[in-house]
Design a protein around this motif. Structure first.
Motif, short mmCIF file in Angstrom:
data_model
loop_
_atom_site.label_atom_id
_atom_site.label_comp_id
_atom_site.label_asym_id
_atom_site.label_seq_id
_atom_site.Cartn_x
_atom_site.Cartn_y
_atom_site.Cartn_z
N ARG A 1 0.82 -1.21 0.00
CA ARG A 1 0.00 0.00 0.00
C ARG A 1 0.86 1.26 0.00
NH1 ARG A 1 -1.86 3.71 3.42
NH2 ARG A 1 -0.79 2.77 5.20
N GLN A 2 1.97 1.22 0.72
CA GLN A 2 2.83 2.39 0.84
C GLN A 2 3.82 2.53 -0.32
OE1 GLN A 2 4.62 1.80 4.69
NE2 GLN A 2 2.69 2.09 5.77
N ASN A 3 3.83 1.55 -1.23
CA ASN A 3 4.71 1.60 -2.40
C ASN A 3 6.19 1.69 -1.99
OD1 ASN A 3 4.74 1.56 -5.27
ND2 ASN A 3 5.28 3.72 -5.32
N ALA A 4 6.55 0.92 -0.96
CA ALA A 4 7.90 0.99 -0.41
C ALA A 4 8.93 0.22 -1.22
CB ALA A 4 7.89 0.48 1.04
N LEU A 5 8.50 -0.88 -1.86
CA LEU A 5 9.46 -1.77 -2.49
C LEU A 5 10.23 -1.15 -3.66
CD1 LEU A 5 10.77 -4.57 -2.61
CD2 LEU A 5 8.82 -5.32 -4.02
N PRO A 6 9.62 -0.36 -4.54
CA PRO A 6 10.38 0.16 -5.68
C PRO A 6 11.67 0.87 -5.30
CG PRO A 6 8.06 0.48 -6.08
CD PRO A 6 8.17 0.00 -4.67
N GLY A 7 11.66 1.63 -4.22
CA GLY A 7 12.88 2.30 -3.79
C GLY A 7 13.95 1.33 -3.35
N TRP A 8 13.56 0.27 -2.65
CA TRP A 8 14.53 -0.74 -2.22
C TRP A 8 15.11 -1.46 -3.43
CZ3 TRP A 8 10.52 -3.16 1.68
CH2 TRP A 8 10.24 -2.23 2.68
N LEU A 9 14.28 -1.74 -4.41
CA LEU A 9 14.76 -2.41 -5.61
C LEU A 9 15.73 -1.52 -6.38
CD1 LEU A 9 11.36 -3.91 -6.84
CD2 LEU A 9 13.25 -5.20 -5.82
N ALA A 10 15.39 -0.26 -6.52
CA ALA A 10 16.25 0.66 -7.26
C ALA A 10 17.61 0.80 -6.61
CB ALA A 10 15.57 2.03 -7.38
N LEU B 1 5.26 -8.43 -6.73
CA LEU B 1 5.81 -9.12 -7.89
C LEU B 1 5.79 -8.22 -9.12
CD1 LEU B 1 6.95 -11.61 -9.29
CD2 LEU B 1 4.61 -12.45 -9.56
N GLY B 2 4.72 -7.47 -9.31
CA GLY B 2 4.66 -6.53 -10.42
C GLY B 2 5.76 -5.48 -10.33
N GLN B 3 6.02 -4.99 -9.13
CA GLN B 3 7.07 -4.00 -8.95
C GLN B 3 8.46 -4.61 -9.20
OE1 GLN B 3 6.03 -2.82 -4.96
NE2 GLN B 3 4.65 -1.20 -5.67
N MET B 4 8.64 -5.86 -8.79
CA MET B 4 9.91 -6.54 -9.06
C MET B 4 10.13 -6.67 -10.56
SD MET B 4 9.75 -9.65 -6.27
CE MET B 4 9.20 -9.34 -4.60
N ARG B 5 9.10 -7.04 -11.28
CA ARG B 5 9.25 -7.25 -12.72
C ARG B 5 9.41 -5.94 -13.47
NH1 ARG B 5 4.94 -12.32 -13.28
NH2 ARG B 5 6.53 -13.95 -12.96
N THR B 6 8.85 -4.87 -12.94
CA THR B 6 9.10 -3.55 -13.54
C THR B 6 10.57 -3.18 -13.39
OG1 THR B 6 6.83 -2.80 -13.14
CG2 THR B 6 8.52 -1.10 -13.41
N ALA B 7 11.14 -3.48 -12.23
CA ALA B 7 12.56 -3.17 -12.00
C ALA B 7 13.48 -4.11 -12.77
CB ALA B 7 12.85 -3.26 -10.50
N ASN B 8 13.07 -5.36 -12.92
CA ASN B 8 13.90 -6.36 -13.59
C ASN B 8 12.97 -7.40 -14.21
OD1 ASN B 8 15.59 -8.41 -14.43
ND2 ASN B 8 16.53 -8.77 -12.42
N PRO B 9 12.73 -7.34 -15.51
CA PRO B 9 11.78 -8.27 -16.14
C PRO B 9 12.17 -9.74 -16.00
CG PRO B 9 12.24 -6.42 -17.60
CD PRO B 9 13.22 -6.33 -16.47
N GLU B 10 13.43 -10.01 -15.65
CA GLU B 10 13.87 -11.39 -15.48
C GLU B 10 14.12 -11.76 -14.02
OE1 GLU B 10 17.22 -11.87 -18.06
OE2 GLU B 10 15.99 -11.85 -19.87
N ILE B 11 13.48 -11.03 -13.13
CA ILE B 11 13.63 -11.31 -11.69
C ILE B 11 13.15 -12.72 -11.38
CG2 ILE B 11 11.35 -10.51 -10.91
CD1 ILE B 11 14.23 -9.22 -9.02
N ARG B 12 13.81 -13.37 -10.44
CA ARG B 12 13.39 -14.69 -9.98
C ARG B 12 12.94 -14.56 -8.54
NH1 ARG B 12 19.13 -16.51 -11.69
NH2 ARG B 12 19.24 -14.26 -11.91
#
Length: 238
Positions: free
Chosen positions: A102-111, A144-155
């Protein structure tokens, strides 16, 4: 037999190639190309991060078995587990996966860290907070959607989470059962050839009396079991 002479342009090109590429010595071995290390993020709550010594055991197991091309990544620093290890991680004590989504926290950690593989044990605090299985799986979808946006081949390796025996939450034990029963189908439905989603079964054989110190968090024996389970799930992806 006629003799073909090289044009001046051909001679110049040959000289340039020799300078750029070099002339291999007779019998010389071809150059060795070193692949980048696989970047692994451990994502979750206090079971992952406080101090989450299963991560230390997992890292040591990987090193000792020859998997030295692994870089554990995360925005959070390691905590003491009795020996040096690569301990960066993304374990946030008290965190709910539904709130992280909800807080959209993951994209920053991924970046900040750029993982290739994510090991996700997430949902214990959501179960405690009476979030439904559907809400938790919906949050998994967001992450998972945010992970794939950051890296389309994320596992992604998603956990069937540890059992709970919490006196202050008698309903939690069944909520964990319900969540874990839904995880394999969720993973199978979302797995792709480019971005596989696998399951690590931390439920089967885990005994809260033997493997936790409070009915929720793993003790030393629980950390050992978690490290073994993650190792089996992770090594085929390296």
């Amino acid at each position: 037999m006629s003799t073909r002479t090289r044009s001046p342009l051909t001679a110049v090109l040959a000289l340039v190639l020799t300078v750029l590429v070099g002339s291999p010595a007779a019998g010389a071995a071809p150059p060795v190309l070193h692949a980048e290390p696989t970047r692994v993020m451990a994502l979750g709550d206090s079971i992952t991060g406080s101090p989450g010594c299963w991560r230390a055991l997992l890292w040591r197991d990987l090193q000792e078995s020859g998997h030295q091309d692994v870089d554990f990544v995360g925005t959070r620093a390691p905590q003491g587990c009795g020996f040096p290890y690569d301990g960066e991680h993304e374990g946030h004590g008290g965190a709910l996966v539904t709130e992280v989504a909800r807080q959209n926290a993951l994209p920053g950690w991924l970046a900040a860290t750029g993982p290739d593989v994510v090991l996700m044990h997430f949902g214990t605090n959501d179960v405690w907070s009476s979030r439904s299985t559907e809400e938790i799986l919906g949050a998994y979808d967001v992450l998972l959607g945010q992970m794939r946006t950051a890296n389309p081949e994320i596992r992604l390796v998603v956990a069937q989470i540890l059992p709970m025996d919490a006196p202050n939450c008698p309903e939690c034990a069944q909520r964990v059962v319900d969540l874990n029963a839904s995880v394999p189908a969720w993973a199978a439905d979302r797995s792709t050839a480019d971005s596989p989603v696998l399951v690590a079964d931390h439920w089967t054989g885990f005994d809260t009396d033997l493997h936790t110190y409070d009915g929720v968090h793993p003790n030393a024996d629980g950390d050992r079991r978690m490290a073994d389970t993650w190792y089996a799930a992770l090594t085929p992806l390296l």
